[in-house]
Write a protein that holds these residues in place. Structure first.
Motif, PDB file in Angstrom:
ATOM      1  N   ASN A 142       0.488   3.835  16.648  1.00 19.21           N
ATOM      2  CA  ASN A 142      -0.127   2.967  15.770  1.00 19.21           C
ATOM      3  C   ASN A 142      -0.092   2.908  14.331  1.00 19.21           C
ATOM      4  O   ASN A 142      -1.588   2.868  13.838  1.00 19.21           O
ATOM      5  CB  ASN A 142      -1.667   2.348  16.512  1.00 19.21           C
ATOM      6  CG  ASN A 142      -1.116   2.643  18.173  1.00 19.21           C
ATOM      7  OD1 ASN A 142      -1.145   1.745  18.633  1.00 19.21           O
ATOM      8  ND2 ASN A 142      -2.061   3.947  18.932  1.00 19.21           N
ATOM      9  N   SER A 143       0.873   2.341  14.121  1.00 20.19           N
ATOM     10  CA  SER A 143       1.204   2.742  12.553  1.00 20.19           C
ATOM     11  C   SER A 143       0.301   2.374  11.745  1.00 20.19           C
ATOM     12  O   SER A 143       0.249   0.869  11.720  1.00 20.19           O
ATOM     13  CB  SER A 143       2.624   3.008  12.483  1.00 20.19           C
ATOM     14  OG  SER A 143       3.801   3.347  12.444  1.00 20.19           O
ATOM     15  N   LEU A 144      -0.047   2.778  10.609  1.00 14.17           N
ATOM     16  CA  LEU A 144      -0.841   2.305   9.779  1.00 14.17           C
ATOM     17  C   LEU A 144      -0.013   1.199   8.409  1.00 14.17           C
ATOM     18  O   LEU A 144       1.405   2.025   7.743  1.00 14.17           O
ATOM     19  CB  LEU A 144      -1.512   2.801   8.748  1.00 14.17           C
ATOM     20  CG  LEU A 144      -2.990   2.197   7.705  1.00 14.17           C
ATOM     21  CD1 LEU A 144      -4.139   1.449   8.415  1.00 14.17           C
ATOM     22  CD2 LEU A 144      -3.868   3.143   7.599  1.00 14.17           C
ATOM     23  N   VAL A 145       0.072  -0.217   8.406  1.00 10.83           N
ATOM     24  CA  VAL A 145       1.103  -0.695   7.558  1.00 10.83           C
ATOM     25  C   VAL A 145       0.208  -0.487   6.146  1.00 10.83           C
ATOM     26  O   VAL A 145      -1.219  -1.565   5.873  1.00 10.83           O
ATOM     27  CB  VAL A 145       1.419  -1.671   7.701  1.00 10.83           C
ATOM     28  CG1 VAL A 145       2.858  -2.447   7.107  1.00 10.83           C
ATOM     29  CG2 VAL A 145       2.433  -1.095   9.112  1.00 10.83           C
ATOM     30  N   ARG A 146       0.693  -0.455   5.007  1.00  9.45           N
ATOM     31  CA  ARG A 146       0.294  -1.376   3.447  1.00  9.45           C
ATOM     32  C   ARG A 146      -0.267  -2.547   3.818  1.00  9.45           C
ATOM     33  O   ARG A 146       0.704  -3.386   3.391  1.00  9.45           O
ATOM     34  CB  ARG A 146       0.864  -0.874   2.462  1.00  9.45           C
ATOM     35  CG  ARG A 146       1.691   0.281   2.981  1.00  9.45           C
ATOM     36  CD  ARG A 146       2.166   0.299   0.684  1.00  9.45           C
ATOM     37  NE  ARG A 146       2.821   1.740   1.161  1.00  9.45           N
ATOM     38  CZ  ARG A 146       4.017   2.220   0.248  1.00  9.45           C
ATOM     39  NH1 ARG A 146       4.574   1.612  -1.321  1.00  9.45           N
ATOM     40  NH2 ARG A 146       4.332   4.106   0.447  1.00  9.45           N
ATOM     41  N   GLY A 147      -1.497  -3.272   3.126  1.00  8.06           N
ATOM     42  CA  GLY A 147      -2.406  -4.376   3.562  1.00  8.06           C
ATOM     43  C   GLY A 147      -2.794  -5.102   5.085  1.00  8.06           C
ATOM     44  O   GLY A 147      -3.263  -6.002   4.566  1.00  8.06           O
ATOM     45  N   GLN A 148      -2.481  -4.118   5.876  1.00  7.20           N
ATOM     46  CA  GLN A 148      -3.947  -4.800   7.416  1.00  7.20           C
ATOM     47  C   GLN A 148      -4.686  -3.863   6.518  1.00  7.20           C
ATOM     48  O   GLN A 148      -5.256  -3.393   5.897  1.00  7.20           O
ATOM     49  CB  GLN A 148      -2.535  -2.997   7.851  1.00  7.20           C
ATOM     50  CG  GLN A 148      -3.276  -3.406   9.516  1.00  7.20           C
ATOM     51  CD  GLN A 148      -2.160  -2.831  10.459  1.00  7.20           C
ATOM     52  OE1 GLN A 148      -0.927  -1.417   9.732  1.00  7.20           O
ATOM     53  NE2 GLN A 148      -2.263  -2.686  11.808  1.00  7.20           N
ATOM     54  N   ASP A 357       5.543  -3.010  13.556  1.00  8.50           N
ATOM     55  CA  ASP A 357       6.363  -3.322  13.323  1.00  8.50           C
ATOM     56  C   ASP A 357       7.174  -2.947  11.863  1.00  8.50           C
ATOM     57  O   ASP A 357       8.805  -3.393  11.477  1.00  8.50           O
ATOM     58  CB  ASP A 357       7.613  -4.277  14.025  1.00  8.50           C
ATOM     59  CG  ASP A 357       7.222  -4.196  16.062  1.00  8.50           C
ATOM     60  OD1 ASP A 357       7.411  -3.385  15.806  1.00  8.50           O
ATOM     61  OD2 ASP A 357       7.043  -5.059  16.352  1.00  8.50           O
ATOM     62  N   TYR A 358       6.660  -4.203  11.001  1.00  7.68           N
ATOM     63  CA  TYR A 358       7.014  -4.309  10.133  1.00  7.68           C
ATOM     64  C   TYR A 358       6.296  -3.235   9.177  1.00  7.68           C
ATOM     65  O   TYR A 358       7.764  -3.677   7.762  1.00  7.68           O
ATOM     66  CB  TYR A 358       6.512  -5.202   8.804  1.00  7.68           C
ATOM     67  CG  TYR A 358       6.186  -6.724   9.417  1.00  7.68           C
ATOM     68  CD1 TYR A 358       7.025  -8.103   9.856  1.00  7.68           C
ATOM     69  CD2 TYR A 358       5.112  -6.915  10.596  1.00  7.68           C
ATOM     70  CE1 TYR A 358       7.026  -8.725  10.551  1.00  7.68           C
ATOM     71  CE2 TYR A 358       5.020  -8.505  11.552  1.00  7.68           C
ATOM     72  CZ  TYR A 358       6.432  -9.181  11.371  1.00  7.68           C
ATOM     73  OH  TYR A 358       5.746 -10.027  12.088  1.00  7.68           O
ATOM     74  N   GLY A 359       5.660  -1.947   8.924  1.00  6.56           N
ATOM     75  CA  GLY A 359       6.405  -1.534   8.499  1.00  6.56           C
ATOM     76  C   GLY A 359       6.871  -0.086   8.668  1.00  6.56           C
ATOM     77  O   GLY A 359       6.457   1.111   8.487  1.00  6.56           O
ATOM     78  N   THR A 360       7.146   0.016  10.291  1.00  7.31           N
ATOM     79  CA  THR A 360       7.941   1.708  10.916  1.00  7.31           C
ATOM     80  C   THR A 360       9.403   0.937  10.738  1.00  7.31           C
ATOM     81  O   THR A 360      10.685  -0.538  10.628  1.00  7.31           O
ATOM     82  CB  THR A 360       7.489   1.422  11.728  1.00  7.31           C
ATOM     83  OG1 THR A 360       8.233   0.536  13.313  1.00  7.31           O
ATOM     84  CG2 THR A 360       6.493   1.885  11.650  1.00  7.31           C
ATOM     85  N   GLY A 361      10.300   1.820  10.783  1.00  6.89           N
ATOM     86  CA  GLY A 361      11.744   1.398  11.642  1.00  6.89           C
ATOM     87  C   GLY A 361      12.774   2.412  10.142  1.00  6.89           C
ATOM     88  O   GLY A 361      12.149   2.905   9.093  1.00  6.89           O
ATOM     89  N   GLU A 362      14.201   2.036  10.284  1.00 11.05           N
ATOM     90  CA  GLU A 362      14.969   2.104   9.156  1.00 11.05           C
ATOM     91  C   GLU A 362      14.560   1.577   7.765  1.00 11.05           C
ATOM     92  O   GLU A 362      13.850  -0.015   7.592  1.00 11.05           O
ATOM     93  CB  GLU A 362      16.630   1.648   9.659  1.00 11.05           C
ATOM     94  CG  GLU A 362      17.583   1.802   9.001  1.00 11.05           C
ATOM     95  CD  GLU A 362      19.044   2.013   8.874  1.00 11.05           C
ATOM     96  OE1 GLU A 362      19.853   2.497   8.043  1.00 11.05           O
ATOM     97  OE2 GLU A 362      19.088   1.494  10.649  1.00 11.05           O
ATOM     98  N   GLY A 363      14.320   1.933   7.511  1.00  9.62           N
ATOM     99  CA  GLY A 363      13.940   2.368   5.645  1.00  9.62           C
ATOM    100  C   GLY A 363      12.532   2.264   4.762  1.00  9.62           C
ATOM    101  O   GLY A 363      11.918   2.052   3.922  1.00  9.62           O
ATOM    102  N   PHE A 364      11.869   2.552   6.495  1.00  6.02           N
ATOM    103  CA  PHE A 364      10.287   2.427   5.738  1.00  6.02           C
ATOM    104  C   PHE A 364       9.704   4.535   6.390  1.00  6.02           C
ATOM    105  O   PHE A 364       9.209   4.878   6.154  1.00  6.02           O
ATOM    106  CB  PHE A 364       9.887   1.197   6.980  1.00  6.02           C
ATOM    107  CG  PHE A 364       9.943   0.139   6.598  1.00  6.02           C
ATOM    108  CD1 PHE A 364       9.335  -0.123   5.178  1.00  6.02           C
ATOM    109  CD2 PHE A 364      10.115  -0.142   7.407  1.00  6.02           C
ATOM    110  CE1 PHE A 364       9.608  -1.490   4.585  1.00  6.02           C
ATOM    111  CE2 PHE A 364       9.968  -1.660   6.727  1.00  6.02           C
ATOM    112  CZ  PHE A 364       9.334  -2.149   5.686  1.00  6.02           C
ATOM    113  N   THR A 365      10.491   4.526   7.705  1.00  6.10           N
ATOM    114  CA  THR A 365      10.256   5.859   8.251  1.00  6.10           C
ATOM    115  C   THR A 365      11.252   6.644   8.790  1.00  6.10           C
ATOM    116  O   THR A 365      11.413   6.816   8.433  1.00  6.10           O
ATOM    117  CB  THR A 365       8.639   5.599   9.346  1.00  6.10           C
ATOM    118  OG1 THR A 365       9.371   4.752  10.827  1.00  6.10           O
ATOM    119  CG2 THR A 365       7.789   4.636   8.692  1.00  6.10           C
TER     120      THR A 365
END
Length: 463
Positions: A142-148, A357-365
């Motif tokens: 349940n990743s924490l995203v900057r600005g969330q 989904d906006y802070g994980t995956g390729e380019g982020f994690t």
């Protein structure tokens, strides 16, 4: 330059934190005032209610010893403001921004209203990128995203204070300079020993150097408690939107804040709503939570991790219910996991990060991160279903695949969720692949053949 006007002889009565006065001066709603009693002590207050003939001032400090005949009101021609500056990190403040660490006040670069910056909604950007907390159940699932704004729902007696302190100590940005990251830690209505434990833990770990702490103690006035998160968020807005830092605000406990809101509302004589809380509690909480976010053209972000204690473990109580409408998900601590000595006792099934989904995956994690998290979630849900089935018909009546799900569920809780030290995301992912290796390939429907060949079968070969 701010103007001040002193008037006396207008006080009529004192009820709890409220001072009832005649309105003989021109003041505005939420204007800051100084209430000076016969003992010479100056008490900060603000105008809470007013009409043509009278007004009510919320006194933000103890009203003990405050008389009526000898009370003098010093009126400022401005709302309650906070003097902020670049040297706020490494400092400890009280509920209304006064130093608690024995040092001099912070040299002021800006004087900001504690109600928050006025932001055009069109300037708001979609939160993105990742904050690593060191907690696998958050970072991986349940990743924490900057600005969330991502609340943590807990029950009484669960270790949310310990978890909040550890996140404040360990949270970091991946691949960025530590100079760009800051933490604002807010204790709301905490006891003296817990406040001191927060402070001591941050000092001994060295995390206080990039942290500003605001501590509101349980014996302070309820009116003051309502301002604590606002002073803290004003400091966070300065660090984020003026200095350009990525700021994580951890607030514990917002339930204490809401209880104070109910107490102050009742003292105003307002008509109560659900469970005695005021009908405007939703909009009031929104004025706190909606101060998180990112702005187009501004490098800084403000992320919130508020902690909400569920009264009676009731997730449908007005406090968590309204919080859930405003925020973008929730992390839920589970009492059964806690009884089973799982720490942190995060139940990933009711937990959710809507912006993951906006802070994980390729380019982020990591490119494989979203698929791994999805597979772990689906598999654990099946494992919980099989546990219920086993409790009805017995484990001996289960199929081989069902038994593999039972084994996965135990390993998921004991090896992946439970941890006694911080983990990087890469370490969490490695454990995730390993726990999935107990299942046959046909059950891993959310992974690609390449991922199964690269990660799952490798763990099976190496035991």
């Amino acid at each position: 330059m701010r103007a001040e006007l002193k008037v006396e002889g207008i006080a009529r009565r004192v009820e709890g934190p409220l001072l009832f006065l005649e309105r003989t001066v021109n003041v505005g709603l939420n204007d800051a005032v100084q209430v000076i009693g016969g003992d010479g002590v100056e008490r900060l207050g603000r105008v809470a209610t007013l009409d043509e003939d009278s007004m009510i001032v919320e006194v933000l400090e103890s009203t003990a010893g405050l008389g009526v005949r000898d009370t003098v009101l010093s009126v400022r021609a401005e709302p309650v403001c906070f003097d902020v500056g670049p040297n706020m990190l490494g400092r400890v403040f009280d509920s209304v921004g006064r130093p608690l660490d024995g040092q001099s006040p912070v040299p002021a670069m800006r004087r900001l209203r504690i109600d928050g910056l006025t932001i055009n909604p069109a300037r708001r950007a979609l939160p993105c990128d990742f904050i690593e907390t060191g907690v696998t159940a958050i970072d991986l699932m349940n990743s924490l995203v900057r600005g969330q704004k991502l609340p943590l729902f807990s029950g009484g007696g669960l270790p949310h204070d310990r978890l909040a302190t550890e996140i404040a100590q360990r949270a970091r940005l991946r691949g960025d300079s530590d100079d760009e990251f800051a933490v604002v830690f807010v204790g709301i209505g905490v006891s003296h020993d817990i406040a001191e434990s927060f402070r001591s833990a941050m000092e001994t770990s060295g995390a206080l150097g990039h942290t500003a702490m605001f501590l509101n103690r349980a014996d302070e006035s309820s009116a003051q408690r309502l301002l604590t998160p606002r002073f803290a968020l004003t400091a966070a807005e300065y660090l984020a939107f003026v200095e350009g830092r990525h700021v994580l605000v951890i607030m514990t406990d917002m339930t204490n804040y809401c209880e104070a809101l109910r107490e102050v509302s009742a003292s105003h004589g307002e008509i109560p709503g659900r469970k005695g809380f005021p009908g405007y509690m939703y909009s009031d909480l929104a004025t706190v939570f909606e101060r998180a976010g990112c702005l187009h053209g501004n490098p800084g972000t403000l992320t919130q991790l508020p902690i909400v204690t569920l009264p009676g473990d009731d997730i449908g109580h007005p406090i968590p219910d309204l919080t859930g409408y405003i925020t973008e998900g929730q992390i839920v601590l589970d009492r059964d996991l806690h009884r089973g000595n799982t720490y942190p006792p995060v139940n990933v099934l009711p937990s959710l990060s809507r912006l993951m989904d906006y802070g994980t995956g390729e380019g982020f994690t990591d490119a494989d991160h979203p698929q791994l998290a999805s597979q772990l979630f689906a598999t654990y849900a099946n494992a919980r279903r099989v546990r219920v089935l086993a409790s009805v018909m017995g484990q001996e009546g289960l199929s081989e695949i069902d038994n593999s799900y039972l084994e996965f569920g135990d390993r998921f809780e004991q090896e992946l969720i439970s941890q006694d030290a911080p983990r990087t995301l890469e370490e969490s992912m490695a454990i995730g692949w390993k726990t999935l290796a107990v299942l046959p390939d046909g059950e891993l429907t959310r992974l690609s053949n390449e991922q199964i060949n690269t990660y799952i079968r490798r763990h099976r070969r190496h035991g």
